[in-house]
Scaffold this motif. Structure first.
Motif, PDB file in Angstrom:
ATOM      1  N   ASN A  24       5.583   8.373  16.460  1.00  0.00           N
ATOM      2  CA  ASN A  24       6.941   8.925  16.569  1.00  0.00           C
ATOM      3  C   ASN A  24       8.011   7.880  16.888  1.00  0.00           C
ATOM      4  OD1 ASN A  24       6.059  11.558  16.032  1.00  0.00           O
ATOM      5  ND2 ASN A  24       5.524  11.871  18.174  1.00  0.00           N
ATOM      6  N   ARG A  25       7.781   6.627  16.513  1.00  0.00           N
ATOM      7  CA  ARG A  25       8.852   5.654  16.666  1.00  0.00           C
ATOM      8  C   ARG A  25       9.942   5.947  15.640  1.00  0.00           C
ATOM      9  NH1 ARG A  25       5.507   0.105  16.616  1.00  0.00           N
ATOM     10  NH2 ARG A  25       4.279   1.317  15.101  1.00  0.00           N
ATOM     11  N   PRO A  26      11.235   5.885  16.050  1.00  0.00           N
ATOM     12  CA  PRO A  26      12.311   6.296  15.138  1.00  0.00           C
ATOM     13  C   PRO A  26      12.467   5.346  13.953  1.00  0.00           C
ATOM     14  CG  PRO A  26      13.214   5.345  17.145  1.00  0.00           C
ATOM     15  CD  PRO A  26      11.730   5.482  17.370  1.00  0.00           C
ATOM     16  N   LEU A  27      12.909   5.913  12.840  1.00  0.00           N
ATOM     17  CA  LEU A  27      13.145   5.164  11.610  1.00  0.00           C
ATOM     18  C   LEU A  27      14.593   5.364  11.180  1.00  0.00           C
ATOM     19  CD1 LEU A  27      12.287   3.658   8.947  1.00  0.00           C
ATOM     20  CD2 LEU A  27      11.676   5.915   8.048  1.00  0.00           C
ATOM     21  N   LEU A  28      15.363   4.283  11.136  1.00  0.00           N
ATOM     22  CA  LEU A  28      16.718   4.303  10.605  1.00  0.00           C
ATOM     23  C   LEU A  28      16.672   3.776   9.172  1.00  0.00           C
ATOM     24  CD1 LEU A  28      19.849   4.444  10.741  1.00  0.00           C
ATOM     25  CD2 LEU A  28      19.794   2.140  11.746  1.00  0.00           C
ATOM     26  N   VAL A  29      17.160   4.568   8.232  1.00  0.00           N
ATOM     27  CA  VAL A  29      17.230   4.141   6.835  1.00  0.00           C
ATOM     28  C   VAL A  29      18.692   3.872   6.501  1.00  0.00           C
ATOM     29  CG1 VAL A  29      16.719   4.713   4.430  1.00  0.00           C
ATOM     30  CG2 VAL A  29      15.221   5.553   6.263  1.00  0.00           C
ATOM     31  N   LEU A  30      19.013   2.629   6.191  1.00  0.00           N
ATOM     32  CA  LEU A  30      20.358   2.254   5.770  1.00  0.00           C
ATOM     33  C   LEU A  30      20.430   2.350   4.250  1.00  0.00           C
ATOM     34  CD1 LEU A  30      20.985  -0.851   8.063  1.00  0.00           C
ATOM     35  CD2 LEU A  30      21.660   1.528   8.462  1.00  0.00           C
ATOM     36  N   SER A  31      21.192   3.323   3.774  1.00  0.00           N
ATOM     37  CA  SER A  31      21.377   3.511   2.337  1.00  0.00           C
ATOM     38  C   SER A  31      22.511   2.584   1.914  1.00  0.00           C
ATOM     39  CB  SER A  31      21.713   4.977   2.056  1.00  0.00           C
ATOM     40  OG  SER A  31      21.892   5.210   0.686  1.00  0.00           O
ATOM     41  N   CYS A  32      22.148   1.404   1.427  1.00  0.00           N
ATOM     42  CA  CYS A  32      23.089   0.276   1.379  1.00  0.00           C
ATOM     43  C   CYS A  32      23.541  -0.062  -0.045  1.00  0.00           C
ATOM     44  CB  CYS A  32      22.423  -0.948   2.011  1.00  0.00           C
ATOM     45  SG  CYS A  32      23.579  -2.203   2.567  1.00  0.00           S
ATOM     46  N   VAL A  33      24.833  -0.374  -0.170  1.00  0.00           N
ATOM     47  CA  VAL A  33      25.375  -0.954  -1.402  1.00  0.00           C
ATOM     48  C   VAL A  33      26.044  -2.274  -1.031  1.00  0.00           C
ATOM     49  CG1 VAL A  33      25.717   1.255  -2.551  1.00  0.00           C
ATOM     50  CG2 VAL A  33      27.577   0.287  -1.177  1.00  0.00           C
ATOM     51  N   SER A  34      26.307  -3.098  -2.028  1.00  0.00           N
ATOM     52  CA  SER A  34      26.813  -4.439  -1.778  1.00  0.00           C
ATOM     53  C   SER A  34      28.246  -4.431  -1.257  1.00  0.00           C
ATOM     54  CB  SER A  34      26.723  -5.275  -3.053  1.00  0.00           C
ATOM     55  OG  SER A  34      27.137  -6.600  -2.820  1.00  0.00           O
ATOM     56  N   HIS A  35      29.147  -3.698  -1.937  1.00  0.00           N
ATOM     57  CA  HIS A  35      30.542  -3.648  -1.509  1.00  0.00           C
ATOM     58  C   HIS A  35      31.120  -2.279  -1.817  1.00  0.00           C
ATOM     59  CE1 HIS A  35      31.687  -4.345  -5.750  1.00  0.00           C
ATOM     60  NE2 HIS A  35      30.730  -5.252  -5.751  1.00  0.00           N
ATOM     61  N   VAL A  36      32.342  -2.054  -1.383  1.00  0.00           N
ATOM     62  CA  VAL A  36      32.924  -0.709  -1.407  1.00  0.00           C
ATOM     63  C   VAL A  36      33.045  -0.159  -2.821  1.00  0.00           C
ATOM     64  CG1 VAL A  36      34.994   0.629  -0.828  1.00  0.00           C
ATOM     65  CG2 VAL A  36      34.171  -1.128   0.752  1.00  0.00           C
ATOM     66  N   GLY A  37      33.344  -0.993  -3.817  1.00  0.00           N
ATOM     67  CA  GLY A  37      33.586  -0.491  -5.162  1.00  0.00           C
ATOM     68  C   GLY A  37      32.351  -0.078  -5.944  1.00  0.00           C
TER      69      GLY A  37
ATOM     70  N   TRP B 213      22.509   5.749  16.738  1.00  0.00           N
ATOM     71  CA  TRP B 213      21.452   6.771  16.691  1.00  0.00           C
ATOM     72  C   TRP B 213      20.106   6.173  17.074  1.00  0.00           C
ATOM     73  CZ3 TRP B 213      16.958   6.889  13.845  1.00  0.00           C
ATOM     74  CH2 TRP B 213      16.221   8.083  13.884  1.00  0.00           C
ATOM     75  N   LEU B 214      19.798   4.997  16.554  1.00  0.00           N
ATOM     76  CA  LEU B 214      18.505   4.365  16.805  1.00  0.00           C
ATOM     77  C   LEU B 214      18.329   4.052  18.290  1.00  0.00           C
ATOM     78  CD1 LEU B 214      15.962   3.325  15.357  1.00  0.00           C
ATOM     79  CD2 LEU B 214      17.113   1.127  15.069  1.00  0.00           C
ATOM     80  N   LEU B 215      19.376   3.548  18.923  1.00  0.00           N
ATOM     81  CA  LEU B 215      19.300   3.226  20.348  1.00  0.00           C
ATOM     82  C   LEU B 215      19.170   4.495  21.195  1.00  0.00           C
ATOM     83  CD1 LEU B 215      21.954   0.360  20.616  1.00  0.00           C
ATOM     84  CD2 LEU B 215      19.457   0.147  20.704  1.00  0.00           C
ATOM     85  N   GLU B 216      19.865   5.557  20.796  1.00  0.00           N
ATOM     86  CA  GLU B 216      19.745   6.817  21.534  1.00  0.00           C
ATOM     87  C   GLU B 216      18.325   7.357  21.450  1.00  0.00           C
ATOM     88  OE1 GLU B 216      22.653   9.486  19.999  1.00  0.00           O
ATOM     89  OE2 GLU B 216      24.316   8.598  21.127  1.00  0.00           O
ATOM     90  N   GLU B 217      17.737   7.325  20.263  1.00  0.00           N
ATOM     91  CA  GLU B 217      16.367   7.814  20.104  1.00  0.00           C
ATOM     92  C   GLU B 217      15.393   6.971  20.926  1.00  0.00           C
ATOM     93  OE1 GLU B 217      14.919  10.387  18.459  1.00  0.00           O
ATOM     94  OE2 GLU B 217      16.923  11.195  18.027  1.00  0.00           O
ATOM     95  N   THR B 218      15.602   5.661  20.906  1.00  0.00           N
ATOM     96  CA  THR B 218      14.717   4.767  21.657  1.00  0.00           C
ATOM     97  C   THR B 218      14.860   4.992  23.161  1.00  0.00           C
ATOM     98  OG1 THR B 218      14.955   3.105  19.901  1.00  0.00           O
ATOM     99  CG2 THR B 218      14.042   2.370  21.993  1.00  0.00           C
ATOM    100  N   ASN B 219      16.088   5.161  23.627  1.00  0.00           N
ATOM    101  CA  ASN B 219      16.329   5.408  25.050  1.00  0.00           C
ATOM    102  C   ASN B 219      15.730   6.733  25.505  1.00  0.00           C
ATOM    103  OD1 ASN B 219      17.665   2.991  25.382  1.00  0.00           O
ATOM    104  ND2 ASN B 219      19.700   3.869  25.072  1.00  0.00           N
ATOM    105  N   CYS B 220      15.794   7.737  24.637  1.00  0.00           N
ATOM    106  CA  CYS B 220      15.196   9.043  24.986  1.00  0.00           C
ATOM    107  C   CYS B 220      13.697   8.914  25.150  1.00  0.00           C
ATOM    108  CB  CYS B 220      15.526  10.074  23.905  1.00  0.00           C
ATOM    109  SG  CYS B 220      17.236  10.663  23.939  1.00  0.00           S
ATOM    110  N   LYS B 221      13.051   8.168  24.252  1.00  0.00           N
ATOM    111  CA  LYS B 221      11.614   7.974  24.361  1.00  0.00           C
ATOM    112  C   LYS B 221      11.254   7.184  25.621  1.00  0.00           C
ATOM    113  CE  LYS B 221       9.044   7.072  20.839  1.00  0.00           C
ATOM    114  NZ  LYS B 221       8.218   8.274  20.878  1.00  0.00           N
ATOM    115  N   SER B 222      12.102   6.176  25.952  1.00  0.00           N
ATOM    116  CA  SER B 222      11.843   5.392  27.156  1.00  0.00           C
ATOM    117  C   SER B 222      11.975   6.247  28.406  1.00  0.00           C
ATOM    118  CB  SER B 222      12.819   4.207  27.227  1.00  0.00           C
ATOM    119  OG  SER B 222      12.635   3.347  26.117  1.00  0.00           O
ATOM    120  N   ALA B 223      12.995   7.138  28.413  1.00  0.00           N
ATOM    121  CA  ALA B 223      13.203   7.998  29.572  1.00  0.00           C
ATOM    122  C   ALA B 223      12.046   8.966  29.762  1.00  0.00           C
ATOM    123  CB  ALA B 223      14.511   8.765  29.414  1.00  0.00           C
TER     124      ALA B 223
END
Length: 362
Positions: free
Chosen positions: A297-310, A351-361
């Motif tokens: 149950n370690r959190p997974l952040l998926v960055l749906s990434c493009v190179s630039h705005v256009g 979001w990733l840090l919040e999920e990690t902190n919740c698991k640590s707590a």
């Protein structure tokens, strides 16, 4: 549609069939808008924002029933979801909702489109989050009493290597967005290295970047518009029934990284003009987040990434279904990101840090 609407209005004493010449506010409290034909009412409401539609529903019993029409909310869902910039494991709409034709008989029993919209849209998720009890300050104080190592995340994926702009290079050179807190003294032996960042001038975290191959081979692949050979994984075959099945495993150096990190950042290439083998991607990141390699149950952040705005991107919700994130058993979030400007990155990191902190707590 007209019959369904009239049944609903009769149940709450409405007068949907009143003549068009009725007074704006008659003895029975019928508004001028109510006197319009049903299809005209629906058409007018389709131009409202979902927020305004909910406000309209709070004005009377008639409109409370009217604004809950499933066909109307399905229209909002299909219209708006391509523009949503994030989605997570709790809010991803069922793929059938936007892949099949509307059927009143089956859809009314299976889906509450209004509830799906409210749960799935980013604004609805933020309001639900803000309405929950806030224990963050207490948790942060208690955690500050205990000396803890920085949370460490493994970052990998084709979006690190295939885009014209380098996400990692931008992260390293934009202190106004993400401050580099320093290189760690102890490196993990193998592919990639760790860099410490500071989020909102407060919490520090570490990212170990994992590349598929050497920088020279990656650069050559970009110049030739080819796919570099991924050296992080090796294929294994297994027998399922009477058929041979192939799956991936990570090499020894990557395995060491997977065993010690607190979560994962997968950078997906969301550029619409490129070809993508999502099945291959799924097989590889399933090998990375294999529960056998570390705590579950370690959190997974998926960055749906493009190179630039256009650059035209694949909508976030569609990307989540292409990668079959609904099959995962751990918390995940997908966030639209732009490599050239880092737009969206901080939302994902938060979001990733919040999920990690919740698991640590816990």
């Amino acid at each position: 549609l007209r019959e369904r609407w009239m049944r609903g209005t009769r149940e709450c004493g409405g007068t949907a069939t009143a003549p068009l010449q009725a007074s704006p506010q008659g003895a029975e409290g019928v508004s001028a808008l109510q006197t319009l034909p049903i299809d005209v009412q629906l058409n007018i409401m389709s131009f409202l924002s979902p927020q305004d539609l909910c406000r309209l529903g709070s004005t009377s019993c008639y409109w409370r029933t009217a604004v809950q029409d499933p066909l109307l909310w399905r229209y909002f869902l299909l219209r708006d979801l391509p523009s949503w910039t994030s989605v997570d494991w709790r809010s991803l709409p069922n793929e059938e909702i936007f892949n099949k034709a509307f059927s009143e008989v089956s859809d009314n029993a299976l889906y509450d489109y209004m509830a799906v919209y409210k749960r799935s849209c980013p604004q609805g998720r933020r309001s639900l989050k803000s309405s929950r009890p806030r224990y963050g300050a207490v948790t942060s104080f208690l955690q500050s009493l205990v000396t803890q190592a920085e949370p460490r995340f493994a970052m990998f994926g084709p979006g690190l290597e295939e885009l014209d702009n380098s996400l990692v290079q931008k992260m390293m050179t934009c202190p106004e967005i993400l401050l580099v807190a320093g290189l760690p003294h102890r490196q993990i032996h193998g592919i990639g290295s760790g860099v410490s960042f500071q989020f909102n001038n407060n919490q520090k975290f570490n990212i170990v970047t994992l590349y598929s191959t050497t920088s020279v081979e990656r650069r050559r692949a970009r110049e030739e518009q080819a796919v570099a050979v991924n050296k992080m994984f090796y294929q294994e075959s297994s027998t399922v029934g009477n058929q041979q099945a192939m799956h991936y495993s990570v090499i020894a150096q990557v395995r060491k990284v997977c065993e010690v990190v607190d979560g994962f950042i997968y950078v997906a290439n969301a550029e619409a003009h490129r070809e993508h083998d999502r099945q291959e991607e799924l097989a590889r990141f399933l090998a990375m987040i294999d529960p056998a390699l570390g705590p579950p149950n370690r959190p997974l952040l998926v960055l749906s990434c493009v190179s630039h705005v256009g650059v035209k991107r694949i909508p976030c919700v569609y990307m989540a279904h292409q990668l079959q994130l609904n099959l995962l058993h751990q918390p995940w979030m997908m966030q639209d990101t732009v490599a050239a400007t880092l737009d969206g990155l901080l939302n994902g990191i938060e979001w990733l840090l919040e999920e990690t902190n919740c698991k640590s707590a816990q």
